[in-house]
Structures are given as structure tokens and as C-alpha cells.
Design an enzyme around this catalytic site. Structure first.
Site, PDB file in Angstrom:
ATOM      1  N   ARG A  26      -1.940  -8.979   5.344  1.00  0.00           N
ATOM      2  CA  ARG A  26      -2.312  -8.091   4.224  1.00  0.00           C
ATOM      3  C   ARG A  26      -3.006  -8.957   3.185  1.00  0.00           C
ATOM      4  NH1 ARG A  26       1.316  -3.446   1.449  1.00  0.00           N
ATOM      5  NH2 ARG A  26       0.549  -2.457   3.323  1.00  0.00           N
ATOM      6  N   HIS A  54      -7.222   0.413   5.542  1.00  0.00           N
ATOM      7  CA  HIS A  54      -5.800   0.336   5.914  1.00  0.00           C
ATOM      8  C   HIS A  54      -5.620   1.047   7.264  1.00  0.00           C
ATOM      9  CE1 HIS A  54      -1.639  -0.217   5.564  1.00  0.00           C
ATOM     10  NE2 HIS A  54      -1.326   0.620   4.600  1.00  0.00           N
ATOM     11  N   GLN A 103      -2.070   2.345   8.697  1.00  0.00           N
ATOM     12  CA  GLN A 103      -1.555   3.547   8.040  1.00  0.00           C
ATOM     13  C   GLN A 103      -2.172   4.814   8.652  1.00  0.00           C
ATOM     14  OE1 GLN A 103       0.779   4.006   5.431  1.00  0.00           O
ATOM     15  NE2 GLN A 103       0.519   6.120   6.123  1.00  0.00           N
ATOM     16  N   ASP A 105      -3.353   9.360  -2.617  1.00  0.00           N
ATOM     17  CA  ASP A 105      -2.864   7.972  -2.680  1.00  0.00           C
ATOM     18  C   ASP A 105      -2.890   7.558  -4.154  1.00  0.00           C
ATOM     19  OD1 ASP A 105      -2.088   5.358  -2.092  1.00  0.00           O
ATOM     20  OD2 ASP A 105      -4.090   4.707  -1.474  1.00  0.00           O
ATOM     21  N   CYS A 141       0.419   8.091   1.721  1.00  0.00           N
ATOM     22  CA  CYS A 141       0.794   6.909   2.507  1.00  0.00           C
ATOM     23  C   CYS A 141       2.029   6.209   1.933  1.00  0.00           C
ATOM     24  CB  CYS A 141      -0.385   5.944   2.575  1.00  0.00           C
ATOM     25  SG  CYS A 141      -0.943   5.410   0.948  1.00  0.00           S
ATOM     26  N   ARG A 169       5.028   4.790  11.036  1.00  0.00           N
ATOM     27  CA  ARG A 169       4.502   3.434  10.919  1.00  0.00           C
ATOM     28  C   ARG A 169       5.183   2.501  11.930  1.00  0.00           C
ATOM     29  NH1 ARG A 169       1.768   1.612   6.571  1.00  0.00           N
ATOM     30  NH2 ARG A 169       1.314  -0.001   8.096  1.00  0.00           N
TER      31      ARG A 169
END
Ligand code: CP
Ligand code: NVA
Length: 296
Positions: free
Chosen positions: A97, A124, A127, A215, A255, A283
Site C-alpha cells: 500500500r 484500489h 477492493q 467513499d 469500501c 475482501r
């Protein structure tokens, strides 16, 4: 493909295969990755992504080691290409990340092991793969659904654009001017079956939605813009009033982590339309599939 950096690198068929693998492995406890080690390099905080990779690795019989930025010499300026070569000889894959997407590309170029994008400023992908697992479980057919994204044209929005366009989902992006999604990603999406439309007015944007997604207004790394962003995004809150404009049955996605009272209200996130906990659980399931596919 050695790495999982960008959904654009994969065909729809390959992505469907990953989703089918997710389903297959969801109920399996076979230790396919016995003896394998995943390195997690996280420049930014995480709850779901780090947890899901560590749990998935354990479930597959492997092990993982988690490094925050300050745990590594990265924080003192050690070049990524050196870190890549050190990790290559001791672990079997890296989930990273990063602040800058370029760091992932540098990691990928200098490591012989698979690199998984655990979120960058640009995209991402993990996700959105999990989100599509949720959608596939919920809807008989994805083609011609409408997904409305309300908020910042950020990493999550960019990845949704890629995935929706490939799967023939029409996507309305409702974001304020100056906060549009990545231009190149929008251009690439044009070649795909799903139509992407920018609609500044969130009320209009949600009218035909089957899925309403939002988000955070301030992503990790943008904290210095907080005051400005709180003002700019005020109109882009997913609340009951906005959702009263949706014409049919719909689900709400986020998310996570969510900021209740900002981009989404407590009432909406806790409503029966919300599938956010399924997203968070998925996930782990898609992490299992990704690890199996890239590390086995
Ligand atoms: N959705 C997501 O990536 O969550 P984390 O930041 O907690 O990993
Ligand atoms: N857009 C958010 C997503 C967090 C999972 C961020 O980058 O902080």
C-alpha cells in the site's frame, strides 16, 4: 501477468476467473500455500486490506509478515528497488500500500516475485474485485445495471470505472468540478461496453441507480486539504434525502472506513440497503483467490 497492480491489465474473462476462484476457495480449507510467505509493506494505515491478506494467507497454510513504513529503512530513504531485491530472495510475494502509484511500478520492475496493489493514490483494485464478488452474488446479471458513485473521483472511483466499463455496468460519477476521476482511466473505459457518465448533480445521478457507492471525501495523504474538501463535498452526501430520488430497489456500497455524517449518514450505512459488511468480508475471500492465483 506476474503482478496484480491494475484491473486494466486483465481481460474480463481473467477477472471472471478470479471471481469464480473466489467462490471455489470460499469453502475450501486446503493448504495450497504451505511454506509460502507474504510480505506486507504498508505506507498507510489499513484495517480490511491488511487483515484480509493475513487471514487469507493463514487459511491457505502460509504465513505473512507485516511492515509499516517506519519499520523499514524505506522511511530513511532506502530506494524501493533495493527493498524489492531484498524481499525477492526471502518472501514469495508482496502486498504493498503506497502513497504514489509509481512506487508499485518500481517495486514490480525490481522484484521477481508477485506484487499485489493493496491501494495506491491512483487505484484500489483489490477492493473493487471484492465489491464485484458481492455484486455477482446479489444480481443475476451485471450487464446493464447502473452504478452511481457519489463523491470524490479518487482511487476507488477510478477502479470502479475500469471494472464497471469492462462488465457492461453503466456508471454515473457524481463529483464536484475539479475532483474528476483520472482522465486516462476514463479514456481507457470508453473502449469497453459499460458507459461512464459524469453528472454533477447527485440527485439526477442516483435516479436510475441499482447501486449507490460512496467513499471518503478526504483520502489518505490528502489530510492537508481537509477544510477545503469538507466545503466542496457538502452536496455529495449519501443520506436518506438523496436516496429518496432513487426510482427502484437499490443497494448502498462503501469500501470503508466510513465517516458517518460526512459522505454517508449513520442511518444509510446501517440500513437494510447497505451491503458494506458483505464488502468487508469479501475482501478476505478475494484475497484468498488473489494469493492462490499469484503465489501458488
Ligand atoms: N477498504 C479498505 O481498503 O480498507 P482499509 O483501508 O481498512 O484496508
Ligand atoms: N479513498 C480512500 C480509500 C480507503 C480504503 C483512501 O485512499 O484513503
Amino acid at each position: 501477468m506476474k503482478d496484480f497492480l491494475d484491473l486494466r491489465d486483465f481481460s474480463k474473462a481473467e477477472l471472471i476467473n478470479l471471481l469464480s476462484l473466489t467462490k471455489k476457495l470460499a469453502t475450501s480449507d486446503k493448504k495450497y500455500l504451505e511454506g509460502k510467505i507474504l510480505g506486507l509493506i504498508f505506507e498507510k494505515p489499513s484495517t480490511r486490506t491488511s487483515l484480509s491478506f493475513m487471514v487469507a494467507m493463514k487459511k491457505l497454510g502460509g504465513d505473512s509478515i507485516y511492515f509499516k513504513q517506519n519499520d523499514l529503512q524505506l522511511s530513511r530513504g532506502e530506494p524501493i528497488k533495493d527493498i524489492a531485491r531484498v524481499f525477492t530472495r526471502q518472501v514469495d510475494g508482496i502486498a504493498a500500500r503506497v502513497y504514489k502509484h509509481k512506487s508499485l511500478e518500481e517495486l514490480s520492475e525490481n522484484a521477481d516475485i508477485p506484487i499485489i496493489n493493496a491501494l495506491s493514490d491512483l487505484i484500489h483494485p483489490c477492493q473493487i474485485l471484492a465489491d464485484f464478488y458481492v455484486l455477482k452474488e446479489r444480481f443475476e446479471k451485471l450487464r446493464n445495471l447502473t452504478l452511481t458513485y457519489v463523491g470524490d473521483g479518487n482511487n476507488v472511483c477510478n477502479s470502479l470505472i475500469t471494472m464497471c466499463s469492462k462488465f457492461g455496468i453503466n456508471m454515473n460519477v457524481s463529483c464536484p468540478e475539479g475532483y474528476d476521476p483520472n482522465k486516462k482511466i476514463l479514456r481507457d473505459a470508453k473502449k469497453q461496453p459499460g458507459k461512464i457518465t459524469i453528472e454533477r448533480d447527485p440527485k439526477k445521478a442516483v435516479e436510475n441507480a441499482d447501486i449507490v457507492y460512496t467513499d471518503v471525501w478526504i483520502s489518505m495523504g490528502e489530510e492537508s486539504e481537509k477544510e477545503k474538501r469538507l466545503k466542496v463535498f457538502k452536496k455529495y452526501k449519501v443520506n436518506s434525502k438523496l436516496l429518496s430520488n432513487v426510482k427502484s430497489d437499490y443497494i448502498v456500497m462503501h469500501c470503508l472506513p466510513a465517516h458517518r455524517g460526512l459522505e454517508i449518514t449513520e442511518k444509510v450505512i446501517e440500513s437494510s440497503n447497505s451491503v458494506v459488511w458483505d464488502q468487508a468480508y469479501s475482501r478476505m475471500l478475494t484475497s484468498k483467490a488473489l494469493l492462490y492465483h499469484f503465489l501458488k
